[in-house]
Design a protein around this motif. Sequence first.
Motif, short mmCIF file in Angstrom:
data_model
loop_
_atom_site.label_atom_id
_atom_site.label_comp_id
_atom_site.label_asym_id
_atom_site.label_seq_id
_atom_site.Cartn_x
_atom_site.Cartn_y
_atom_site.Cartn_z
N ASP A 186 41.77 -49.77 -98.30
CA ASP A 186 42.43 -50.95 -98.58
C ASP A 186 43.69 -51.01 -99.39
OD1 ASP A 186 40.86 -50.89 -100.73
OD2 ASP A 186 39.91 -52.76 -100.37
N LYS A 187 44.19 -49.77 -99.33
CA LYS A 187 45.42 -49.60 -100.65
C LYS A 187 46.52 -50.48 -100.39
CE LYS A 187 48.63 -45.94 -102.02
NZ LYS A 187 49.71 -46.30 -101.36
N ALA A 188 46.97 -50.92 -99.03
CA ALA A 188 48.09 -51.82 -98.87
C ALA A 188 47.73 -52.95 -99.26
CB ALA A 188 48.53 -51.68 -97.33
N GLU A 189 46.51 -53.58 -99.12
CA GLU A 189 46.15 -55.03 -99.42
C GLU A 189 46.14 -55.14 -101.03
OE1 GLU A 189 44.64 -54.26 -95.25
OE2 GLU A 189 44.51 -53.03 -97.18
N ALA A 190 45.35 -53.89 -101.72
CA ALA A 190 45.34 -53.78 -103.01
C ALA A 190 46.94 -54.15 -103.66
CB ALA A 190 44.87 -52.56 -103.51
N GLU A 191 47.59 -53.30 -103.04
CA GLU A 191 49.07 -53.35 -103.58
C GLU A 191 49.64 -54.60 -103.51
OE1 GLU A 191 49.96 -48.56 -102.85
OE2 GLU A 191 50.51 -49.87 -101.23
N ALA A 192 49.74 -55.28 -102.38
CA ALA A 192 50.13 -56.50 -102.12
C ALA A 192 49.59 -57.70 -103.29
CB ALA A 192 49.84 -57.29 -100.75
N MET A 193 48.28 -57.39 -103.59
CA MET A 193 47.70 -58.12 -104.80
C MET A 193 48.23 -57.94 -106.14
SD MET A 193 43.75 -58.58 -103.70
CE MET A 193 42.91 -58.93 -101.99
N LEU A 194 48.37 -56.51 -106.29
CA LEU A 194 48.89 -56.20 -107.59
C LEU A 194 50.31 -56.77 -107.61
CD1 LEU A 194 49.19 -54.59 -110.14
CD2 LEU A 194 49.71 -52.27 -108.78
N LEU A 195 51.23 -56.58 -106.59
CA LEU A 195 52.83 -57.20 -106.77
C LEU A 195 52.44 -58.52 -107.20
CD1 LEU A 195 55.88 -57.18 -106.18
CD2 LEU A 195 55.40 -57.65 -103.96
N GLU A 196 51.85 -59.44 -106.70
CA GLU A 196 51.78 -60.76 -107.01
C GLU A 196 51.35 -60.98 -108.41
OE1 GLU A 196 53.15 -63.08 -105.29
OE2 GLU A 196 53.43 -61.51 -103.91
N ALA A 197 50.33 -60.20 -109.04
CA ALA A 197 49.88 -60.20 -110.30
C ALA A 197 50.95 -59.67 -111.09
CB ALA A 197 48.47 -59.52 -110.41
N LEU A 198 51.55 -58.82 -110.96
CA LEU A 198 52.72 -58.39 -111.91
C LEU A 198 53.97 -59.26 -111.91
CD1 LEU A 198 52.83 -54.53 -110.68
CD2 LEU A 198 52.12 -55.50 -112.89
N LYS A 199 54.16 -59.83 -110.92
CA LYS A 199 55.14 -60.86 -110.88
C LYS A 199 54.85 -62.24 -111.74
CE LYS A 199 55.97 -61.59 -106.39
NZ LYS A 199 56.63 -61.71 -104.93
N ARG A 200 53.60 -62.38 -111.63
CA ARG A 200 53.26 -63.67 -112.77
C ARG A 200 53.38 -63.34 -113.97
NH1 ARG A 200 48.92 -63.89 -108.75
NH2 ARG A 200 47.60 -63.26 -110.27
#
Length: 297
Positions: A186-200
Motif C-alpha cells: 500500500d505504498k501509494a496510499e501511504a504516500e498520499a497520507m504522508l503528503l497530507e500530514a506534511l502539508k498540515r
Amino acid sequence: MTNSTMAQQMTEKDGFIAALDQSGGSTPKALKLYGVDESAYGSEEEMFALIHEMRARIIKSPAFSGDKVIGAILFERTMDGEIDGLPTADYLWQKRGIVPFLKVDQGLMDEKDGVQLMKPIAGLDALLKRAVAKNIFGTKMRSVINAANKDGIEAVVAQQFEVGKQILDAGLMPIIEPEVNIKIADKAEAEAMLLEALKRHLDALPAGERVMLKLSLPTVTNLYKPLVDSPKVMRVVALSGGYSRDDANAMLAKNDGVIASFSRALTEGLSHGQSDADFDAALAATIDSIFEASRKA
C-alpha cells in the motif's frame, strides 16, 4: 556569512546531496559492498576507521565537487574526523564547495501502528552545539513508514517536526526524512497520507521558517510537487530506498523539482580494490548520472 551562502546553494543550485552517513548498524553492509569483509577488522574502532577511509576517498576524488554534488550528509564520527588535517565539514566546504549536513537520529523504535518512530535522541542539544561549532549547515533524521496507517503516519510526521523545531532553534536546517518502505503493498496510499500530514505541519510552521524534506521516490509521479513549491520547504530530496541506481535515476528524472540524496546508489560499483584511476572513473560516471537525473527533475 557562510551559512547564507550555503543556504543559497541548497535552495538554488543544480546538483544533488550525497548521503555518506551509514552508522553503526549499516556500516558492515556498506563496507562489504565496498569489498571489505568483516574479517578485515576486529573492533568497532577499526570498522569506523575503514568506513572513514572509504568516505575520505570519495570526498577527495576529483569528481566529488560542488559542481554537481551540492551537499553531503555525514555520520557523527565522520564529522569528528579530519581529511588532510582539516575537519571533515571544513574540508567539504572549503576544498570541495559542498554543504555539510549531519545525521542526528539514533535509530528506530519497534514498529507500532505500521511505522517506526525515531528513538529518543540522547544529548541532542549538545550534539547540535557541536555541529554549529564545526560549521555544519543542517541535519538529517530518519523514520520509517511500513503501512498506510493514518495514525502512525501522523505520529511520524509530528515527531519529525517536533525535533525539527529544536534543530531550527539551534540555527541548523533540518532534513525531515519520513521514509516510506518501497516494498509495501500500500505504498501509494501511504504516500498520499504522508503528503497530507506534511502539508498540515508545514502550514503550522511560523512565517519565515523552512525545512528540507527527504522522501522515498513516489509511486505517483510528481505527487510531492506541492511540497517542492511550498515557501516553507528549502528543497525536496529523494532517497533511493533500495531501488537500483538506474531505476532510482529514471524515477527521479520524472519528478519535477526533486533532487537526489542517494546513499547505496551513490556507492554502487565502487570497490576497495580498485585503482585510484578506476575508482575515480566509476565515481565520476555515477555522479554524472545522478546529477543529470536531478537536473532533469
